[in-house]
Structure formats: C-alpha cells, structure tokens
Design a protein around this motif. Sequence first.
Motif, PDB file in Angstrom:
ATOM      1  N   ALA A 331       0.825  -1.212   0.000  1.00 31.01           N
ATOM      2  CA  ALA A 331       0.000   0.000   0.000  1.00 31.01           C
ATOM      3  C   ALA A 331       0.861   1.265   0.000  1.00 31.01           C
ATOM      4  O   ALA A 331       0.565   2.237   0.668  1.00 31.01           O
ATOM      5  CB  ALA A 331      -0.934  -0.006   1.207  1.00 31.01           C
ATOM      6  N   GLY A 332       1.948   1.232  -0.751  1.00 31.68           N
ATOM      7  CA  GLY A 332       2.780   2.426  -0.910  1.00 31.68           C
ATOM      8  C   GLY A 332       3.664   2.747   0.279  1.00 31.68           C
ATOM      9  O   GLY A 332       4.410   3.715   0.261  1.00 31.68           O
ATOM     10  N   ILE A 333       3.608   1.937   1.330  1.00 34.48           N
ATOM     11  CA  ILE A 333       4.448   2.211   2.500  1.00 34.48           C
ATOM     12  C   ILE A 333       5.706   1.352   2.387  1.00 34.48           C
ATOM     13  O   ILE A 333       5.610   0.126   2.298  1.00 34.48           O
ATOM     14  CB  ILE A 333       3.698   1.862   3.807  1.00 34.48           C
ATOM     15  CG1 ILE A 333       2.377   2.626   3.874  1.00 34.48           C
ATOM     16  CG2 ILE A 333       4.558   2.156   5.035  1.00 34.48           C
ATOM     17  CD1 ILE A 333       1.363   1.971   4.776  1.00 34.48           C
ATOM     18  N   PRO A 334       6.896   1.990   2.368  1.00 33.82           N
ATOM     19  CA  PRO A 334       8.108   1.191   2.255  1.00 33.82           C
ATOM     20  C   PRO A 334       8.267   0.259   3.452  1.00 33.82           C
ATOM     21  O   PRO A 334       8.118   0.678   4.595  1.00 33.82           O
ATOM     22  CB  PRO A 334       9.237   2.229   2.220  1.00 33.82           C
ATOM     23  CG  PRO A 334       8.604   3.558   2.156  1.00 33.82           C
ATOM     24  CD  PRO A 334       7.167   3.417   2.526  1.00 33.82           C
ATOM     25  N   GLN A 335       8.521  -0.996   3.165  1.00 33.69           N
ATOM     26  CA  GLN A 335       8.688  -1.987   4.234  1.00 33.69           C
ATOM     27  C   GLN A 335      10.101  -2.544   4.141  1.00 33.69           C
ATOM     28  O   GLN A 335      10.594  -2.745   3.035  1.00 33.69           O
ATOM     29  CB  GLN A 335       7.727  -3.160   4.007  1.00 33.69           C
ATOM     30  CG  GLN A 335       6.268  -2.781   3.900  1.00 33.69           C
ATOM     31  CD  GLN A 335       5.561  -2.919   5.225  1.00 33.69           C
ATOM     32  OE1 GLN A 335       5.890  -3.810   5.999  1.00 33.69           O
ATOM     33  NE2 GLN A 335       4.607  -2.061   5.492  1.00 33.69           N
ATOM     34  N   ALA A 336      10.702  -2.814   5.285  1.00 38.17           N
ATOM     35  CA  ALA A 336      11.992  -3.508   5.248  1.00 38.17           C
ATOM     36  C   ALA A 336      11.739  -4.930   4.748  1.00 38.17           C
ATOM     37  O   ALA A 336      10.749  -5.555   5.116  1.00 38.17           O
ATOM     38  CB  ALA A 336      12.600  -3.525   6.644  1.00 38.17           C
ATOM     39  N   SER A 337      12.603  -5.406   3.878  1.00 40.00           N
ATOM     40  CA  SER A 337      12.427  -6.729   3.297  1.00 40.00           C
ATOM     41  C   SER A 337      12.519  -7.833   4.351  1.00 40.00           C
ATOM     42  O   SER A 337      13.446  -7.839   5.168  1.00 40.00           O
ATOM     43  CB  SER A 337      13.512  -6.933   2.238  1.00 40.00           C
ATOM     44  OG  SER A 337      13.970  -8.256   2.247  1.00 40.00           O
ATOM     45  N   HIS A 338      11.574  -8.786   4.294  1.00 40.60           N
ATOM     46  CA  HIS A 338      11.612  -9.903   5.252  1.00 40.60           C
ATOM     47  C   HIS A 338      12.872 -10.741   5.041  1.00 40.60           C
ATOM     48  O   HIS A 338      13.357 -11.390   5.965  1.00 40.60           O
ATOM     49  CB  HIS A 338      10.342 -10.764   5.119  1.00 40.60           C
ATOM     50  CG  HIS A 338      10.263 -11.546   3.836  1.00 40.60           C
ATOM     51  ND1 HIS A 338       9.913 -10.979   2.632  1.00 40.60           N
ATOM     52  CD2 HIS A 338      10.512 -12.858   3.556  1.00 40.60           C
ATOM     53  CE1 HIS A 338       9.931 -11.906   1.679  1.00 40.60           C
ATOM     54  NE2 HIS A 338      10.295 -13.049   2.219  1.00 40.60           N
ATOM     55  N   VAL A 339      13.399 -10.715   3.814  1.00 40.40           N
ATOM     56  CA  VAL A 339      14.614 -11.488   3.521  1.00 40.40           C
ATOM     57  C   VAL A 339      15.801 -10.882   4.278  1.00 40.40           C
ATOM     58  O   VAL A 339      16.565 -11.591   4.956  1.00 40.40           O
ATOM     59  CB  VAL A 339      14.884 -11.509   1.996  1.00 40.40           C
ATOM     60  CG1 VAL A 339      16.224 -12.155   1.688  1.00 40.40           C
ATOM     61  CG2 VAL A 339      13.752 -12.213   1.265  1.00 40.40           C
ATOM     62  N   LEU A 340      15.950  -9.558   4.180  1.00 38.61           N
ATOM     63  CA  LEU A 340      17.079  -8.901   4.844  1.00 38.61           C
ATOM     64  C   LEU A 340      16.938  -8.977   6.363  1.00 38.61           C
ATOM     65  O   LEU A 340      17.932  -9.141   7.080  1.00 38.61           O
ATOM     66  CB  LEU A 340      17.191  -7.450   4.371  1.00 38.61           C
ATOM     67  CG  LEU A 340      17.491  -7.288   2.867  1.00 38.61           C
ATOM     68  CD1 LEU A 340      17.491  -5.817   2.473  1.00 38.61           C
ATOM     69  CD2 LEU A 340      18.828  -7.924   2.510  1.00 38.61           C
ATOM     70  N   LEU A 341      15.714  -8.874   6.855  1.00 35.86           N
ATOM     71  CA  LEU A 341      15.506  -8.994   8.308  1.00 35.86           C
ATOM     72  C   LEU A 341      15.878 -10.404   8.772  1.00 35.86           C
ATOM     73  O   LEU A 341      16.514 -10.573   9.817  1.00 35.86           O
ATOM     74  CB  LEU A 341      14.056  -8.669   8.682  1.00 35.86           C
ATOM     75  CG  LEU A 341      13.598  -7.214   8.419  1.00 35.86           C
ATOM     76  CD1 LEU A 341      12.130  -7.030   8.801  1.00 35.86           C
ATOM     77  CD2 LEU A 341      14.473  -6.202   9.163  1.00 35.86           C
ATOM     78  N   ALA A 342      15.499 -11.404   7.966  1.00 33.10           N
ATOM     79  CA  ALA A 342      15.833 -12.795   8.330  1.00 33.10           C
ATOM     80  C   ALA A 342      17.347 -13.018   8.325  1.00 33.10           C
ATOM     81  O   ALA A 342      17.858 -13.888   9.027  1.00 33.10           O
ATOM     82  CB  ALA A 342      15.158 -13.766   7.356  1.00 33.10           C
ATOM     83  N   MET A 343      18.060 -12.211   7.530  1.00 33.37           N
ATOM     84  CA  MET A 343      19.519 -12.323   7.480  1.00 33.37           C
ATOM     85  C   MET A 343      20.171 -11.593   8.647  1.00 33.37           C
ATOM     86  O   MET A 343      21.407 -11.571   8.760  1.00 33.37           O
ATOM     87  CB  MET A 343      20.039 -11.735   6.155  1.00 33.37           C
ATOM     88  CG  MET A 343      19.754 -12.633   4.955  1.00 33.37           C
ATOM     89  SD  MET A 343      19.826 -11.760   3.349  1.00 33.37           S
ATOM     90  CE  MET A 343      21.478 -11.122   3.342  1.00 33.37           C
ATOM     91  N   GLY A 344      19.350 -10.942   9.477  1.00 36.82           N
ATOM     92  CA  GLY A 344      19.871 -10.315  10.691  1.00 36.82           C
ATOM     93  C   GLY A 344      20.114  -8.816  10.563  1.00 36.82           C
ATOM     94  O   GLY A 344      20.631  -8.192  11.491  1.00 36.82           O
ATOM     95  N   LEU A 345      19.725  -8.212   9.433  1.00 35.04           N
ATOM     96  CA  LEU A 345      19.910  -6.766   9.300  1.00 35.04           C
ATOM     97  C   LEU A 345      18.860  -6.046  10.147  1.00 35.04           C
ATOM     98  O   LEU A 345      17.744  -6.546  10.330  1.00 35.04           O
ATOM     99  CB  LEU A 345      19.747  -6.336   7.838  1.00 35.04           C
ATOM    100  CG  LEU A 345      21.005  -6.355   6.972  1.00 35.04           C
ATOM    101  CD1 LEU A 345      21.536  -7.755   6.801  1.00 35.04           C
ATOM    102  CD2 LEU A 345      20.716  -5.732   5.599  1.00 35.04           C
TER     103      LEU A 345
END
Length: 389
Positions: A331-345
């Motif tokens: 919905a146009g809101i930038p989200q941190a990628s679940h992939v990068l979060l899973a990598m510990g970022l």
Amino acid sequence: MHYLDHAATSPMTSPVINAMDAAFRVVGNPSSVHSAGRTARRLVEEAREAVAAAVGCHPAEVVFTSGGTEADNLAIKGLWLQQQARHPHRSRLLVSSVEHHAVLDSANWMAAGEGALLEQIPVDEFGVLRMDALSAMIERDPASVALISVMWANNEVGSLQPLAEVVALAAQYGIPVHSDAVQVIGAVPVDFRASGLAAMTVSAHKCGGPMGIGALVLQRDVTPIPVLHGGGQERDIRSGTIPMPLIVGMAAAFEGAVAELDSHCARISSLRDDLVARVLALEVGAALRGHPTRRLPGNAHFTFSGCEGDALLMLMDAGGVQVSTGSACSAGIPQASHVLLAMGLDAATARGALRFSLGRTSTMADVDAVVGLLPEVVERARKAGMINR
Ligand SMILES: Cc1ncc(COP(=O)(O)O)c(C=O)c1O
C-alpha cells in the motif's frame, strides 16, 4: 534507458514472440475433440515435451499454471492437504524464512485457517538456509512433518540454497520437498529428476517468456489436492482452459534459456562482478548482500547506509536506470524486506536496499550508467532521508 530489473521480469526474446505470433493464429481449445482442438492440443503437448526436456522431467510431470504464484499456492496448499488426508499426524509445514510471498503467504494462510503448524527455517547472514537448524527441526519429530519448501535461489539477494543437502536430509525421513525454482531457469542447470524434489515451481517471464504462464513440476505419484476446480484439465490437478499460445511461448523461452545457459552465465556474471567491484570502489556506503560467490549470475544486491531504497530507486529511474528495491511495498508504504531482516539486518539498514538484476539484454553500457549515476543519487537520497527524519 538501462533496464536492470530482469529478476522482476525479463524481455521476451524474438523466438518467443515469433512462436507466440504463430500460435495466436491457431484457433481451437486444446480440450475440444474436433480437428481444430486436436491441432491446439498437439502444440500444447509438443511444448510440454520441450519444457520437460529443459528442466529434466517427464512431460507427464508438467502441470501448467498461470505462473509461479499459482504453482507455489498449489504446492503449499495442495501438498499439505494431500499429506493431511493420507497421514493426519503430519501437520508441520517447514518453509525457509526467505521464501517469496507466494510461498510464505500461502503457508501463513494454511496455518491460520487449515491447521498447518508452520515453522520458518532460519538463514545465515548471507541468506543461506541453516542446515543445522533444519536438521534439529526435523529430528524433533520427523513423523509430524508434512512438507518442506526451500527455494532454489533467492529472488532478492540471489543466494543459492543447499537444496541437494535439504533433499538428502528429508529423504531419510520420507518427507517431500518443494522448491521454488522461478529465478534459476537459464541461470543454473536444473535437473528435476536428479534433484530428488517432489515438486518444483517454474515461471516463464523471468527467462524471456510471456507473463501469466508457469508450471508446477510434480513427481508422477505426487498428486496435490487441487486449488482450482472446474473442467478437470491438467490431470484434474489444475482446471482452466489450457492457454496454448502462452505455453508455446514458455517452451520457446525455456529451450532458448537452457541452450544458451553456459555462454549467458559467463557473460552476465562477469558484467555483474564488474558492477559489484565498481560500486564498492565508489565508497558511497554500499554493502553487498547475499552470498559473495554462491549466487545467481545476474544478481547484485546492496544496501546503502542512511538511504531509503525507494528514494534511490526513484532517483535512479529519473536518471534512466531501472532497478528494484527487491521487495514489494504494501500500500505504498516502504517496508523492510523480510529477507534482509531474516539475514539479521536491522530495519533501517534493510530499508536502504537496491537490487540490480542483469539479463540477456544487459551490456557494459548499463554498468557504466549505474556507476556514473550512483554517487549523486546516493548523496541526494541520503539528504532526503535526513530531511524526512
Ligand atoms: C522466487 C519467485 N517465486 C515466485 C514468483 C512469482 O512468479 P509469477 O510472477 O510467475 O507469479 C516470483 C516472481 O517475482 C519469484 O521471484
């Protein structure tokens, strides 16, 4: 224009367009029994043989779908339901934490409404599945695992997964494995039979074919409960009028992609290596994400400190370079990628992501354009980030 978003979709090749142009002129529903229908059916079956040859399976193992998303839905929902019907104690669903949303959201939906016990398999800092974690998860109670789903390669950071190890481990306990192979056709050799997978998702538009067509490749004794009901096409596994021209296009794309795999990968990975080296040398706060060597040949994924990926994307686009943040925004809101979060970022670092994906039409001029544009783009994005803070 410099199009560097081949992981989102790659332009159709001339042989694909020509094959489809001819196919569009053929009238007939492949399920009709008259001669027009039989002509269309023959084209579908020839295309099925070509797709099967390209991915190393028997033609009867190819179930055409509307693309990768539908094939993933059919695999996760249909295979879990089939397991439940046969073995009610098998209710655990193990999927990697870096899957495409077509897998992750299907799995979440099965957990929310159908009683699947969903567990996400963690990855390491490079986005590569942690085999030690998977092994511990299985060994806790092997007989309760219905299905494991691990993608062949990640669409955001490009890391290749240790699929052979996953399949070997699962085989010890008789657990079927599904893999989303959407990003790897024409990028790494794929041999379904040798892989030992029970099911594999493919899609045409990432390797020069049309959008809206893909397949779930299924070992012949693996029969998911259908997600779509209707006319009983595709062995009653996937109802819906068989889209002959799209299937013809998919076959032409897969044939071309596999025939050119070696030369394509050599050219693309050398361009990509050049891009990575030159971006890191710019000293604009870029960090390469994903596995440094075991990654898709056309993928270069970075985070830029202090920047929003969306700002970077828009500024690059204004400068004539089309890239992606790698993850969808809701919905146009930038989200941190679940992939990068899973990598510990952390979320702030993850929001500074930009994915460059090279393909058949990419040249050194594209790489030069990126390197020329980036310093100013990063500086402007960083300033915009500070103002918005
Ligand atoms: C890994 C992966 N799986 C599934 C899909 C969805 O495929 P399709 O666009 O054919 O629905 C994509 C496309 O972005 C993908 O990259």
